[in-house]
Design an enzyme around this catalytic site. Structure first.
Site, short mmCIF file in Angstrom:
data_model
loop_
_atom_site.label_atom_id
_atom_site.label_comp_id
_atom_site.label_asym_id
_atom_site.label_seq_id
_atom_site.Cartn_x
_atom_site.Cartn_y
_atom_site.Cartn_z
N GLU A 45 8.54 0.26 4.23
CA GLU A 45 9.69 0.20 5.13
C GLU A 45 10.66 -1.04 4.75
O GLU A 45 11.96 -0.78 4.74
CB GLU A 45 9.38 -0.12 6.56
CG GLU A 45 8.47 1.05 7.45
CD GLU A 45 6.91 1.10 7.04
OE1 GLU A 45 6.36 1.59 7.82
OE2 GLU A 45 6.60 0.44 5.90
N ASP B 249 -22.14 10.33 -25.27
CA ASP B 249 -20.86 10.51 -25.59
C ASP B 249 -20.07 9.24 -25.86
O ASP B 249 -18.83 9.37 -26.51
CB ASP B 249 -20.23 10.99 -24.25
CG ASP B 249 -20.50 12.31 -23.64
OD1 ASP B 249 -21.17 13.12 -24.73
OD2 ASP B 249 -20.35 12.45 -22.41
N CYS C 17 6.05 -4.47 9.81
CA CYS C 17 7.05 -3.51 9.58
C CYS C 17 7.78 -3.03 11.01
O CYS C 17 8.87 -2.64 10.95
CB CYS C 17 6.55 -2.24 8.79
SG CYS C 17 6.19 -2.58 7.11
N GLY D 188 -23.43 12.74 -15.61
CA GLY D 188 -24.16 13.86 -16.28
C GLY D 188 -24.81 14.54 -14.90
O GLY D 188 -24.69 14.11 -13.83
N ALA E 37 -16.53 18.91 -15.71
CA ALA E 37 -15.75 19.96 -16.67
C ALA E 37 -16.95 21.03 -17.02
O ALA E 37 -18.03 20.44 -17.66
CB ALA E 37 -14.96 19.63 -17.49
#
Length: 361
Positions: A52, A200, A84, A294, A154
């Site tokens: 704001e 990884d 605000c 994992g 994934a």
């Protein structure tokens, strides 16, 4: 433009604060007078002016009698910045349109009450669902004190997160991987287990232009994170916490010399107590965690009850393999009735892949 269109503009502004306002909410504001937008603002960074006040700073016209559209109920307390509600009253705003109510106990309807007491008309619930969705992290954190945990993985169409050889790069396409970096920006921290670090050797950074790296959290019960790993070697530049049950002071000092922070936590079921870890991170104003572990860590997280949301990226390919890894391993549930149930499911197409987002019941 109608009320919803003005609020959509405020929402788009609010999104510009993604990753930089945590643990505060993302907020956008639009000032409208005589059918024209005369001021725009959003909360840019934690500790700086709220939406704001930035909108009023952007406005070069008299705001007397204007309307303001705000995605979240205006604050009414002194924090790092002034309330605000004060500047809205000071500028003689006629009407305030609000998307979400603020669940923060310091606000929670008090902002609306103050505005109405000063003769300002307040219209609540404009695009409420969209405004609420924008700040799911803030709403959870401000009401529980615990980080909002998103479990992301994934997998292939046959449910594999790696080949039987352990290789996993890449399952999804470039657009899906780009989306993961956007999620790393949105969350305050990213968390993996020691198995992922060894398999990884990830960086777990955010590779967006003008982005911000999340805090990296490694769940490493017995303190086995390799000193030569990317995580350890870059810990002087990217904040890194290794959560462990180990008391090996000699090893701990080596990690600390690299720049890692060692957080010693209790043990549960032979591993780092995730409930304790999440609670302590919340105490340190970590409002959200993207869990990128994992199958073992994913199962432990579900079992401990810390997971709020699941993001499953599904690629149109099949790996096969009886020994290929799956997204959630561990012991699993004994019967279908004991399954971890998901709700509020949303399905999105991201490039060649599909993203299924759901909340854990």
């Amino acid at each position: 433009m109608n009320h919803e269109e003005y609020m959509k503009t405020a929402l788009e502004l609010a999104k510009k604060g993604t990753g930089f306002v945590n643990p505060n909410p993302m907020v956008g504001a639009v000032i409208v007078k005589d059918g024209r937008i005369i001021g725009k603002g959003f909360h840019r960074k934690y500790g700086e002016l709220h939406a704001e006040r930035n909108a009023f700073a952007d406005c070069n016209e008299d705001c007397n009698g204007a309307d303001i559209y705000v995605t979240l109920e205006p604050c009414c307390h002194h924090g790092k910045t002034p309330p605000c509600t004060g500047i809205i009253i000071e500028k003689n705003i006629k009407r305030v349109f609000i998307g979400s109510s603020d669940p923060n106990p310091r606000v929670a309807g008090k902002g609306v009450k103050i505005l109405r007491e000063h003769g300002i008309e307040v219209i609540e619930g404009v695009l409420k669902e969209e405004c609420d969705g924008l700040n799911e992290i803030f709403f959870h954190y401000i009401t529980t004190g615990k980080p909002f945990v998103t479990m992301k993985y994934a997998m292939t169409a046959d449910g594999k997160i790696a080949c039987y050889t352990g290789l996993s790069k890449w399952i999804t396409g470039e657009k899906a991987r780009q989306h993961v970096h956007e999620e790393r920006l949105r969350h305050s921290a990213v968390m993996v287990g020691i198995g992922t670090v060894i398999a990884d050797n990830p960086m777990l950074d955010c590779r967006l232009e003008n982005g911000r790296n999340p805090l990296r959290i490694i769940c490493d019960t017995n303190l086995k994170t390799p000193f030569e790993s990317n995580i350890v070697k870059t810990s002087d530049n990217i904040p890194t916490v290794i959560a462990t049950c180990s008391n090996d002071t000699e090893k701990i000092s080596v990690y600390e010399n690299f720049g890692c922070r060692i957080m010693q936590v209790g043990k549960k079921d032979g591993h780092v107590d995730l409930c304790e870890l999440v609670r302590r991170l919340g105490d340190e104003k970590i409002d959200s965690i993207l869990l990128e572990g994992g199958g073992e860590l994913n199962y432990s997280a579900l079992k401990s009850g810390i997971v709020n949301k699941v993001q499953a990226y599904i690629a149109p390919k099949i790996f096969g393999g009886r020994d290929a890894k799956t997204a959630v391993s561990g012991l699993g549930v004994p019967c279908p009735d004991d399954a971890y149930m998901l709700e509020n499911i949303e399905i999105k197409r991201i490039g060649e892949d599909i993203l299924i987002e759901s909340m854990v019941k």
